[in-house]
Design an enzyme around this catalytic site. Structure first.
Site, PDB file in Angstrom:
ATOM      1  N   HIS A 263      -2.811   3.063  -4.849  1.00 55.80           N
ATOM      2  CA  HIS A 263      -2.078   2.806  -3.694  1.00 55.80           C
ATOM      3  C   HIS A 263      -0.758   2.330  -3.519  1.00 55.80           C
ATOM      4  O   HIS A 263      -0.249   1.165  -3.245  1.00 55.80           O
ATOM      5  CB  HIS A 263      -3.054   1.551  -2.724  1.00 55.80           C
ATOM      6  CG  HIS A 263      -4.223   2.091  -2.250  1.00 55.80           C
ATOM      7  ND1 HIS A 263      -4.241   2.866  -1.056  1.00 55.80           N
ATOM      8  CD2 HIS A 263      -5.577   2.157  -2.648  1.00 55.80           C
ATOM      9  CE1 HIS A 263      -5.604   3.361  -0.713  1.00 55.80           C
ATOM     10  NE2 HIS A 263      -6.296   2.744  -1.630  1.00 55.80           N
TER      11      HIS A 263
ATOM     12  N   GLU B 223      -9.556   2.871  -5.152  1.00 54.91           N
ATOM     13  CA  GLU B 223      -9.154   4.095  -4.796  1.00 54.91           C
ATOM     14  C   GLU B 223      -7.986   4.485  -5.853  1.00 54.91           C
ATOM     15  O   GLU B 223      -7.003   4.816  -5.100  1.00 54.91           O
ATOM     16  CB  GLU B 223      -9.185   4.079  -3.424  1.00 54.91           C
ATOM     17  CG  GLU B 223     -10.256   4.124  -2.595  1.00 54.91           C
ATOM     18  CD  GLU B 223      -9.964   4.018  -0.949  1.00 54.91           C
ATOM     19  OE1 GLU B 223     -10.880   4.351  -0.247  1.00 54.91           O
ATOM     20  OE2 GLU B 223      -8.961   3.610  -0.655  1.00 54.91           O
TER      21      GLU B 223
ATOM     22  N   ASP C 235       0.715  -1.250  -0.076  1.00 52.19           N
ATOM     23  CA  ASP C 235       0.032  -0.076   0.144  1.00 52.19           C
ATOM     24  C   ASP C 235       0.842   1.167  -0.021  1.00 52.19           C
ATOM     25  O   ASP C 235       2.252   1.152  -0.209  1.00 52.19           O
ATOM     26  CB  ASP C 235      -0.959   0.158   1.178  1.00 52.19           C
ATOM     27  CG  ASP C 235      -2.351   0.655   0.850  1.00 52.19           C
ATOM     28  OD1 ASP C 235      -2.254   1.808   0.481  1.00 52.19           O
ATOM     29  OD2 ASP C 235      -3.328   0.130   0.992  1.00 52.19           O
TER      30      ASP C 235
END
Length: 546
Positions: A266, A333, A196
């Site tokens: 990410h 995202e 991440d």
């Protein structure tokens, strides 16, 4: 008994029939069991003698003995000259009621004998797990198992918990404790979030900077002051040897570890380690490992260099996680700002006839899927992977809203249900200690009752589409989970409620009965020193999580 008629002792034989020991009956057993998850069919005989545990259960099967030891069942390995057996008897398995489900089993307990029939090692293991939860006291106060008949199989094949090691990495021993707790409640998938923005946690032999640089951030937000850093460098990763150890430990408990390598967003940690993987042609390009929580702009470049990198990483992933049929590739995202500013990304869009950056993400995901498929793996992605077009062979993990499952199911894709409305176990459960260590990402009341009253099958799904729902999972994002004690507080008892909705037939669910059985889990959890949440919000172990 004529042992010459038996066929080996492997637990890996279809139609396996096992008989565990002759024993003297117990005194009458009046107490009912408190098995979680509730079996599909159970008939207990209270008020009559059961199977006594005054002496260890004897078996001459080393594999079965090992399983029983793992589960805490009192057991003894018999010498070869004892006249009893445990082994496959294929002709007898059907008559014993073996279910067709590979994880299913039948279990018969009489005052003198315990008999298990199953189609796989997993079925045997789950039968033994049921036995471990069935120990009560007889009328004389001695440990015993009631006489009973059980026919059981799970409702869903995917019964998972997600462990986020990127924001906070738990130790190998702590992860093994998680695995033991999962196994006790028949959860069978550990989704391991390993990469991440805030850290890359999987050792790579080919790309050592991923952990040397990408595995370290300069500071971490302070609990209770999320916008302020603690000023202390944080570095952690799992060696390949440690990963193999964890994977093997889970496998011995019939849990598959599914790795997640996050793309295309990410990705700040990976891009900081190898800047050439990012959109280096944008203004002000200067990636760094992120020191705050949230969503950040660094996204992989859609370059051949990136796809070569990911292919090499997948080669290592496949070697470390050989039993997982999947690689989770994230896909959530992923801000498109850097792609919009990148002349190279725009060139790729034009060359491939892509209308917008959402279609570029779909292009990226499809390229990654081909890499995984070429290595014998399927992909799972968060529900954003449908934006710009969903690959017909991808499995979608639905997290934003259950409604996002409908399109995928209508298209024929498999889905796994993890909507944050019910299955995000980092969310608040209501009342909690004032200690900043118990801060959560939000306020609310996502307690075990809300979990239990949910159903992974959403309204409007046809019977054929229902078959495409692989199962359900609880997610434990670790931004606000700094310690194992906090992890336990956030996970339990919600994970127990999850286990029941994942395993037990919907028509068998009863929240009042479950609550009674849940209260009876306390001695087991106390014995494991689990810091579970009491209904009033009190941490069971009353520890300060710092």
């Amino acid at each position: 008994m004529d042992k010459s008629k038996l066929i080996g002792t492997s637990l890996c034989t279809a139609g396996l029939l096992g008989t565990l020991a002759l024993a003297a009956p117990s005194a009458p057993v009046n107490e009912k069991t408190a098995i979680v998850p509730l079996p599909a069919s159970i008939a207990e005989q209270t008020g009559t003698p059961g199977f006594s545990l005054k002496n260890p259960i004897i078996t001459d099967n080393p594999a079965l003995y090992r399983h029983m030891q793992q589960l805490g069942l009192p057991t003894s390995l018999a010498p070869d000259n004892v006249d009893l057996f445990i082994g496959p008897d294929i002709s007898a398995s059907t008559s014993q009621g073996t279910t067709g489900n590979q994880e299913g089993y039948t279990l018969t307990v009489t005052p003198n004998r315990i008999t298990i029939a199953a189609n796989s090692d997993a079925g045997i293991f789950y039968a033994l797990t049921t036995l471990a939860q069935s120990i009560v006291k007889d009328a004389d106060g001695n440990a015993a198992i009631p006489s009973m008949n059980i026919t059981d199989a799970p409702r869903f094949e995917w019964r998972g918990l997600m462990v986020d090691s990127c924001r906070r990495a738990r130790s190998v021993d702590e992860i093994k404790k998680m695995i033991d707790l999962m196994a006790h409640y028949k959860l069978n998938r550990m989704h391991w979030h390993l990469t991440d923005d805030q850290g890359w946690r999987m050792e790579s032999k080919k790309y050592p900077k991923l952990t040397e640089i990408g595995g370290k951030r300069s500071e971490t937000p302070i609990m209770g002051q999320r916008n302020k850093g603690d000023g202390t460098p944080y570095q952690a990763f799992y060696t390949q040897e440690q990963i193999r150890d964890i994977v093997a430990y889970a496998k011995a408990r019939h849990i598959t570890v599914v790795p997640e390598i996050e793309v295309p967003g990410h990705a700040a940690a990976a891009i900081t380690a190898y800047p050439e993987l990012g959109n280096k042609d944008i203004p002000g390009y200067n990636p760094s490992v992120v020191t705050r929580w949230g969503v950040f702009p660094y996204i992989f470049s859609p370059s051949e260099e990136t796809f070569t990198f990911l292919d090499n990483i997948f080669a290592e992933v496949c070697e470390l996680f050989p039993d997982s049929p999947y690689i989770h590739i994230g896909g959530d995202e992923a801000p498109k700002d850097q792609w919009k500013k990148s002349p190279f990304a725009q060139k790729i869009m034009k060359e491939n006839g892509l209308k917008n950056e959402e279609e570029l993400q779909s292009y990226f995901i499809r390229r990654v899927e081909k890499l995984a498929n070429a290595r014998g793996k399927k992909i799972i992605g968060w529900d954003e992977i449908q934006e710009g077009g969903l690959s017909p062979t991808a499995t979608m993990m639905v997290w934003r809203d259950a409604k996002w499952a409908l399109h995928a199911l209508q298209q024929g894709n498999h889905v796994i249900m993890v909507p944050n409305s019910h299955y995000y176990f980092d969310y608040s459960q209501g009342a909690k200690p004032a200690d900043p260590a118990y801060e959560t990402i939000n306020s609310g009341n996502l307690d075990w009752k809300r979990v239990y009253q949910s159903d992974p099958i959403i309204p409007g799904v046809t019977p054929e589409q229902e078959k495409l729902v692989l199962g359900v999972q609880g997610n434990l994002w670790s931004e606000y989970i700094p310690t194992m004690q906090k992890w336990e507080y956030q996970a339990f008892p919600r994970a127990i409620a999850l286990a029941e909705i994942a395993w037990t037939p919907k028509e068998k669910k009863d929240i009042k009965d479950f609550e009674t059985r849940l209260q009876k889990q306390h001695p087991y959890l106390d014995g494991k020193k689990v810091n579970f949440r009491m209904d009033d919000g009190t941490p069971r172990q009353d520890r300060n999580a710092k």
